[in-house]
Design an enzyme around this catalytic site. Structure first.
Site, PDB file in Angstrom:
ATOM      1  N   ARG A  26      49.715  44.212  44.480  1.00  0.00           N
ATOM      2  CA  ARG A  26      49.085  43.880  43.193  1.00  0.00           C
ATOM      3  C   ARG A  26      48.424  42.503  43.184  1.00  0.00           C
ATOM      4  O   ARG A  26      48.454  41.797  42.177  1.00  0.00           O
ATOM      5  CB  ARG A  26      50.089  43.991  42.032  1.00  0.00           C
ATOM      6  CG  ARG A  26      50.588  45.391  41.785  1.00  0.00           C
ATOM      7  CD  ARG A  26      49.486  46.346  41.306  1.00  0.00           C
ATOM      8  NE  ARG A  26      49.980  47.714  41.315  1.00  0.00           N
ATOM      9  CZ  ARG A  26      49.814  48.558  42.338  1.00  0.00           C
ATOM     10  NH1 ARG A  26      49.140  48.197  43.413  1.00  0.00           N
ATOM     11  NH2 ARG A  26      50.290  49.774  42.292  1.00  0.00           N
ATOM     12  N   SER A  36      52.761  48.918  33.944  1.00  0.00           N
ATOM     13  CA  SER A  36      54.027  48.494  34.562  1.00  0.00           C
ATOM     14  C   SER A  36      54.180  46.988  34.439  1.00  0.00           C
ATOM     15  O   SER A  36      53.278  46.233  34.795  1.00  0.00           O
ATOM     16  CB  SER A  36      54.049  48.883  36.036  1.00  0.00           C
ATOM     17  OG  SER A  36      54.083  50.283  36.144  1.00  0.00           O
ATOM     18  N   GLU A  47      54.562  41.971  37.276  1.00  0.00           N
ATOM     19  CA  GLU A  47      53.230  42.373  37.757  1.00  0.00           C
ATOM     20  C   GLU A  47      52.189  41.874  36.745  1.00  0.00           C
ATOM     21  O   GLU A  47      51.084  41.489  37.112  1.00  0.00           O
ATOM     22  CB  GLU A  47      53.207  43.906  37.855  1.00  0.00           C
ATOM     23  CG  GLU A  47      51.882  44.474  38.262  1.00  0.00           C
ATOM     24  CD  GLU A  47      51.898  46.000  38.364  1.00  0.00           C
ATOM     25  OE1 GLU A  47      52.891  46.585  38.829  1.00  0.00           O
ATOM     26  OE2 GLU A  47      50.886  46.596  37.970  1.00  0.00           O
TER      27      GLU A  47
END
Ligand SMILES: Cc1cc2nc3c(=O)[nH]c(=O)nc-3n(C[C@H](O)[C@H](O)[C@H](O)COP(=O)(O)OP(=O)(O)OC[C@H]3O[C@@H](n4cnc5c(N)ncnc54)[C@H](O)[C@@H]3O)c2cc1C
Length: 311
Positions: free
Chosen positions: A180, A229, A299
């Site tokens: 990410r 998320s 994240e």
């Protein structure tokens, strides 16, 4: 400290699309966040270059954003200029003899359009982007991914504006990617990307997109605002499963709730503040540490000030 007067003087004549004391809760997908000192809708590259040059000279903070689907702005707001890249949204199919098939997209174009155009053009490889609500710039910066594929698998090259106002184009093999995150020069602004695809069979492409959208509708709590998320998965252990195992599915603070449908999503049930969401994030991290000895990293990107500003 950057206030309205200083920003207005610094950017005089640069853009009309500037909004002062802009509530970020109206722009973030989570519907939370205090005011940005200013928000600019970037109209084109030339204006962006001029804006960056002036902001740098005046030492005013700035942050490029796409659709704000992965950002939490704290309740005290962002002291500086948010650069909304939505005006840079050109997108096209390119067939380059000897090199193959590409989707060229400016940073502010949505991934939904990337998927739409690749589908229309009979291209396969980009279906995994279906249902990710971000922009191309945000997806490249975050190395967004789903269903076993990430942006790094499809990026051919990325063009950037460096913080000294220079335009550079980096081929994929000059960019490092991690989970990410694309590792790009600090403060660089993504201008556009060329994404590689293959010729495919139209029926199959449509079917794959349909399946992905169906899976997302089943798995994700799409009825409430969220940022997708919240935590990075741990090696071999999805963060959502861990959160469920430590009994936090459905846990809420104010109107921020760990989704009962997918424990790695925190949803805003109505009037959550950024502080409710961040307190819930801290709570989950502490419990994961105490009960399992693991560090859950976020994240989502967290920006801005904790306390309300007093001008
Ligand atoms: C319902 C839902 C589902 C989601 N599903 C997924 C998923 O399956 N997979 C996944 O990876 N993510 C998912 N996300 C998270 C998010 O959509 C992605 O991370 C997306 O790529 C973020 O794009 P954005 O344009 O919204 O970026 P933003 O949230 O606006 O920005 C994210 C970061 O990128 C930087 N950035 C944005 N544009 C630029 C630019 N032009 N130049 C430099 N930096 C830039 C920002 O400064 C910030 O640090 C989901 C989110 C939601 C709400």
């Amino acid at each position: 400290m950057s206030d309205k007067k200083e920003i207005a003087e610094t950017l005089s004549g640069c853009t009309e699309k500037i909004f002062y004391d802009e509530p970020m809760s109206q722009h973030t997908s989570l519907k939370v966040g205090g005011n940005a000192s200013a928000l600019i809708v970037v109209e084109n590259e030339d204006r962006l270059i001029q804006i960056i040059r002036r902001l740098r000279e005046a030492e005013i903070a700035y942050l490029p954003v796409g659709n704000l689907t992965n950002v939490i702005v704290r309740d005290g707001g962002y002291q500086g200029v948010i650069l909304l890249m939505s005006g840079l949204n050109k997108i096209e199919y390119q067939q380059i003899p000897g090199s193959g098939h590409f989707i060229y997209a400016e940073a502010g174009a949505s991934l939904a359009r990337v998927v739409g155009i690749s589908d229309e053009s009979g291209l396969t490889g980009l279906e995994f982007c279906a249902g990710i609500p971000g922009s191309v710039g945000g997806a490249v910066w975050m190395n967004a991914g789903a269903f076993g594929r990430e942006m790094k698998d499809v990026i051919a090259e990325v063009s950037l504006l460096t913080d000294c106002g220079r335009k550079v184009t980096l081929p994929k093999d000059e960019i490092s990617f991690c989970y990410r995150r694309a590792v790009l020069p600090e403060k660089a602004i993504i201008l556009n990307a060329r994404l590689k695809a293959e010729k495919g069979e139209q029926g199959r492409i449509k079917e794959k997109i349909r399946e992905i959208m169906e899976l997302r509708r089943k798995k994700h709590p799409l009825a409430y605002p969220s940022a997708g998320s919240v935590f990075k998965n741990l090696p071999g252990l999805p963060a959502g499963r861990l959160i469920e195992e430590i009994g936090l599915k459905g846990k809420s603070i104010g109107d921020a709730e760990v989704s009962p449908q997918h424990a790695n999503f925190i949803v805003n049930k109505g009037n959550a503040t950024a502080s409710d969401i961040l307190t819930l994030i801290d709570f989950i991290q502490s419990k994961a540490r105490e009960e399992r000895g693991v560090n859950l990293e976020t994240e989502v990107v967290i920006i801005g000030e904790d306390q309300c500003r007093r001008n």
